[in-house]
Write a protein that holds these residues in place. Structure first.
Motif, PDB file in Angstrom:
ATOM      1  N   SER A 422     -21.740   0.794  18.273  1.00 53.26           N
ATOM      2  CA  SER A 422     -21.130   1.507  17.159  1.00 53.26           C
ATOM      3  C   SER A 422     -20.538   2.786  17.733  1.00 53.26           C
ATOM      4  O   SER A 422     -21.259   3.715  18.079  1.00 53.26           O
ATOM      5  N   GLU A 428     -10.201  13.975  14.683  1.00 50.34           N
ATOM      6  CA  GLU A 428     -10.085  15.186  15.485  1.00 50.34           C
ATOM      7  C   GLU A 428     -10.364  14.950  16.965  1.00 50.34           C
ATOM      8  O   GLU A 428      -9.859  15.689  17.806  1.00 50.34           O
ATOM      9  N   ASP A 513     -21.066  16.111  10.944  1.00 49.80           N
ATOM     10  CA  ASP A 513     -21.964  14.969  10.716  1.00 49.80           C
ATOM     11  C   ASP A 513     -23.419  15.366  10.949  1.00 49.80           C
ATOM     12  O   ASP A 513     -23.718  16.191  11.804  1.00 49.80           O
TER      13      ASP A 513
HETATM   14  C1  WTA Z   1     -17.830   8.731  10.646  1.00 45.10           C
HETATM   15  C2  WTA Z   1     -12.831   7.465  12.294  1.00 45.10           C
HETATM   16  C3  WTA Z   1     -21.395   6.720  12.287  1.00 45.10           C
HETATM   17  C4  WTA Z   1     -18.386  10.112  10.907  1.00 45.10           C
HETATM   18  C5  WTA Z   1     -12.786   7.050  13.781  1.00 45.10           C
HETATM   19  C6  WTA Z   1     -17.152  10.876  11.362  1.00 45.10           C
HETATM   20  C7  WTA Z   1     -19.169   7.264  12.158  1.00 45.10           C
HETATM   21  C8  WTA Z   1     -16.076  10.283  10.519  1.00 45.10           C
HETATM   22  C9  WTA Z   1     -18.867   6.371  13.205  1.00 45.10           C
HETATM   23  C10 WTA Z   1     -14.686  10.407  11.086  1.00 45.10           C
HETATM   24  C11 WTA Z   1     -19.947   5.617  13.758  1.00 45.10           C
HETATM   25  C12 WTA Z   1     -17.035   7.336  12.567  1.00 45.10           C
HETATM   26  N1  WTA Z   1     -21.185   5.832  13.274  1.00 45.10           N
HETATM   27  N2  WTA Z   1     -20.419   7.438  11.713  1.00 45.10           N
HETATM   28  N3  WTA Z   1     -19.770   4.713  14.716  1.00 45.10           N
HETATM   29  N4  WTA Z   1     -17.543   6.440  13.442  1.00 45.10           N
HETATM   30  N5  WTA Z   1     -18.006   7.819  11.779  1.00 45.10           N
HETATM   31  O1  WTA Z   1     -11.673  10.809  11.046  1.00 45.10           O
HETATM   32  O2  WTA Z   1     -18.868  10.612   9.698  1.00 45.10           O
HETATM   33  O3  WTA Z   1     -11.637   8.624   9.777  1.00 45.10           O
HETATM   34  O4  WTA Z   1     -17.271  12.261  11.162  1.00 45.10           O
HETATM   35  O5  WTA Z   1     -12.362   8.763  12.163  1.00 45.10           O
HETATM   36  O6  WTA Z   1     -16.449   8.907  10.399  1.00 45.10           O
HETATM   37  O7  WTA Z   1     -13.766   9.694  10.318  1.00 45.10           O
HETATM   38  P1  WTA Z   1     -12.278   9.491  10.769  1.00 45.10           P
END
Ligand code: WTA
Length: 660
Positions: A422, A428, A513
């Motif tokens: 995962s 960012e 997070d």
């Molecule tokens: C969440 C998506 C847990 C997290 C690439 C982050 C995750 C936000 C994971 C960013 C993961 C993304 N496990 N949480 N593998 N991948 N997140 O900007 O909360 O759409 O801060 O980028 O997604 O979302 P974004």
């Protein structure tokens, strides 16, 4: 928070035959990792050297003006050249680069719309589009162009064409509304919009150009619109002198057009992408060229281990960051063959994805927890109809994956013989930061973890004072050193960049997070610590939904929160105060939901709307969303000393119970 914090399998190591020989123990991994971050610049330079630069960099990292870090300063390169021209010069010239499958199928369920491109095909097409942008529309280096396109090959083609001439792309997800599109065009001051007449989604036509027309009523910076005929609709309204069908736009472009790739400075922006934060409107996250390329290239190798015989499929939409880094740029930097699919996962049946994997022999799959949970509900008979044994690596992204979903996919898609992780990152960060890395050194898998930070990244979990928390204790995820793919700034708002990411813990990047580290140093991201909600992995801000609600004439005030959902991870619900004399009917609920669909987009539709006469607020007037979340999840209220009026919580409770 969507992940059950208790009962996480912190200590359960998972191995399989296929990957055992590549697996190393975590101690050995940390030794390697330590070296990478201690010699950060040399580490990243050694990877950057694997790419081709028109001019070498003078400085790997310029940290003289934090947090405005600059990577590979003095270097010049071109993403279009790196991803396409470079392969065209080798045996990969006529290797398949892209296999595209449209949604429609015939009576037997077989796809009717398919297109395949070799690297050379793409090269020719990208050159023609670049020529068109430059010669017919006067687009030049630094201009912003907005791409509002569905998942069709013209989207990556247009992005490469833009990058070839140094234009900055601003892709807007095709599920966003006219208002959202207009905001993003205006903030970026785009001169040109590229769109399509429409596309297929779950057997229905989505008319995209109509939405563009509505947006342009409010977006005066746009001089021209190019419309690709995906569907061939014959009733698309075209504004004379402004709108051009793709073939007309291409007038005068030779079949063998060639556009010399511009020498782009490493620090020149390549793309911007709007994303939601805690407060205010979505912000335009700006990424450079050189640092981003190096980050994406490195993670492509480590995380996806791509080889020339792989068939790679990332199921994300290019409208989100995952598609930018791991559809448009990553696989093409590697010279890989990838699959791109236009439509819905369950059309015409819940085994569409499995039929795609089987049809093309997909070996590496990048997907989302929401998709996996949806398929779990459909049942394992659907994947069983197909041979998925070609898969050797699966990764998920976008939100935490619960251990049950991980195990289901590991067994039913991966036959318990894949590397499966995962990958944690965000818009960012520009690329993956915390992940298993089967292409490098695989550490033992665990169901639901993100794994250790990749080499070259120093991630940690800290408490309110910025001190690292001990294993097993929840804290905030931070990055302690700059990294190549990092955002450069927020478009037009450098102050907000500093404030949002670098002020909470001085000297550290604040991700927003919650996370836990286990005793092996694996990180388990739990969910957002702020007002961002992740609906089916899509990032939305409560602020956007609230301002959409308030723009409705019946609404006086609104508070939106995300609550856990078994499939989508989270869904928004809204507490709404109506204007004097307006009755809170079911009819109005329906209308408000539709209003959100129209003003933000269908993905933002609240699961429920509760009418109240007041919202819980602090004495200084701030809405206490935390209390509403407690009401909806049954969690304890916690500290309520700052609450102005306790009856507001009682009322929210009643409203919630009533609709249960
Ligand atoms: C969440 C998506 C847990 C997290 C690439 C982050 C995750 C936000 C994971 C960013 C993961 C993304 N496990 N949480 N593998 N991948 N997140 O900007 O909360 O759409 O801060 O980028 O997604 O979302 P974004």
């Amino acid at each position: 928070m969507s992940l059950e914090e208790k009962n996480l399998p912190f200590d359960e190591y998972i191995y399989n035959d296929k990957w055992r020989s590549r697996t190393i123990d975590i101690k050995t991994y940390w030794e390697y990792h330590k070296k990478s971050v201690e010699n950060l610049e040399e580490f990243w330079a050694s990877i950057a050297r694997e790419l081709e630069w028109f001019r070498p960099w003078e400085k790997v990292l310029d940290a003289s003006n934090p947090p405005f870090y600059k990577w590979f300063v003095g270097g010049e390169l071109n993403l279009s050249y790196l991803a396409i021209d470079r392969h065209v010069k080798t045996w990969r010239k006529n290797k398949l680069a892209l296999i595209w499958e449209g949604e429609p199928v015939d009576q037997t369920g077989y796809p009717t719309d398919r297109r395949k491109f070799t690297y050379y095909d793409l090269w020719r097409e990208v050159n023609r589009v670049a020529y068109m942008l430059r010669n017919n529309f006067g687009i030049k280096k630094g201009d912003r162009i907005t791409l509002y396109l569905p998942m069709i090959p013209e989207l990556p083609i247009a992005m490469y064409a833009a990058w070839r001439i140094g234009a900055i792309t601003n892709v807007v997800f095709s599920g966003f509304s006219a208002d959202a599109l207009a905001d993003r065009i205006n903030d970026s001051q785009s001169r040109l919009v590229i769109t399509a007449d429409g596309f297929w989604r779950r057997g229905k036509v989505v008319r995209l150009k109509d939405i563009v027309d509505k947006a342009l009523e409010k977006a005066p910076s746009v001089e021209n619109v190019i419309v690709y005929k995906r569907l061939g609709l014959n009733d698309v309204p075209m504004t004379e002198g402004r709108d051009w069908f793709w073939d007309k736009a291409m007038a005068g472009v030779p079949h063998n057009a060639y556009v010399e790739p511009e020498r782009i400075e490493s620090t020149h922006p390549s793309y911007m992408l709007y994303t939601s934060g805690t407060t205010g409107k979505p912000k335009g996250i700006v990424h450079d060229t050189g640092g981003w390329a190096v980050h994406v290239y490195a993670t492509m190798k480590w995380v996806f281990d791509l080889r020339d015989d792989d068939i790679y499929w990332c199921t994300a939409d290019i409208g989100w960051v995952t598609g930018h880094s791991y559809i448009v740029l990553g696989p093409m930097l590697m010279g890989a063959t990838q699959v791109m699919y236009e439509g819905a996962p369950d059309f015409p049946q819940p085994d569409r994805w499995w039929s795609i994997i089987e049809r093309y022999g997909v070996t590496v799959l990048y997907t989302s927890p929401t998709a996996i949970r949806t398929f779990m509900r459909f049942g394992e008979e659907w994947p069983r109809k197909h041979d998925l044994s070609t898969l050797r690596i699966i990764h998920s992204v976008g939100e935490p994956i619960n251990p049950e979903a991980w195990r289901w996919a590991y067994t039913n898609l991966g036959y318990q013989n894949v590397a499966f992780g995962s990958t944690w990152w965000m818009t960012e960060t520009g690329g993956i930061v915390i992940s298993h890395a089967p292409g490098l050194y695989l550490v033992p898998m665990k169901a639901g973890t993100n794994g250790p930070p990749l080499p070259g990244f120093e991630a940690d979990v800290v408490d309110d004072n910025g001190k690292p928390v001990p294993p097993g204790v929840k804290g905030y995820l931070v990055l302690k050193r700059p990294w190549p793919g990092m955002l450069q700034t927020i478009w037009g708002d450098p102050e907000r960049y500093i404030k949002t990411y670098w002020s909470r813990f001085p000297g550290m990047f604040y991700a927003g997070d919650y996370a836990i580290k286990d005793k092996d140093g694996y990180i388990w991201v739990l969910g957002r610590a702020d007002e961002v909600i992740k609906v089916a992995g899509h990032r939305l801000g409560t602020y956007e939904l609230e301002s959409a609600l308030i723009s409705h004439p019946a609404v006086a005030e609104a508070a939106v929160i995300g609550i856990p959902d078994p499939i989508k991870g989270e869904v928004p619900i809204a507490f709404v105060v109506l204007k004097q004399g307006v009755a809170g009917t079911d009819e109005l609920r329906k209308e408000l939901r539709q209003h959100i669909r129209n003003t933000v987009g269908p993905i933002a539709e609240p699961a429920q709307i509760y009418f109240v006469t007041k919202l819980p607020k602090t004495r200084s007037g701030k809405i206490m969303r935390r209390l509403l979340r407690a009401v909806a999840t049954g969690a304890p209220l916690g500290d309520v000393t700052t609450l102005e009026d306790e009856t507001s919580v009682e009322e929210a409770k009643r409203a919630y119970e009533e609709l249960k």
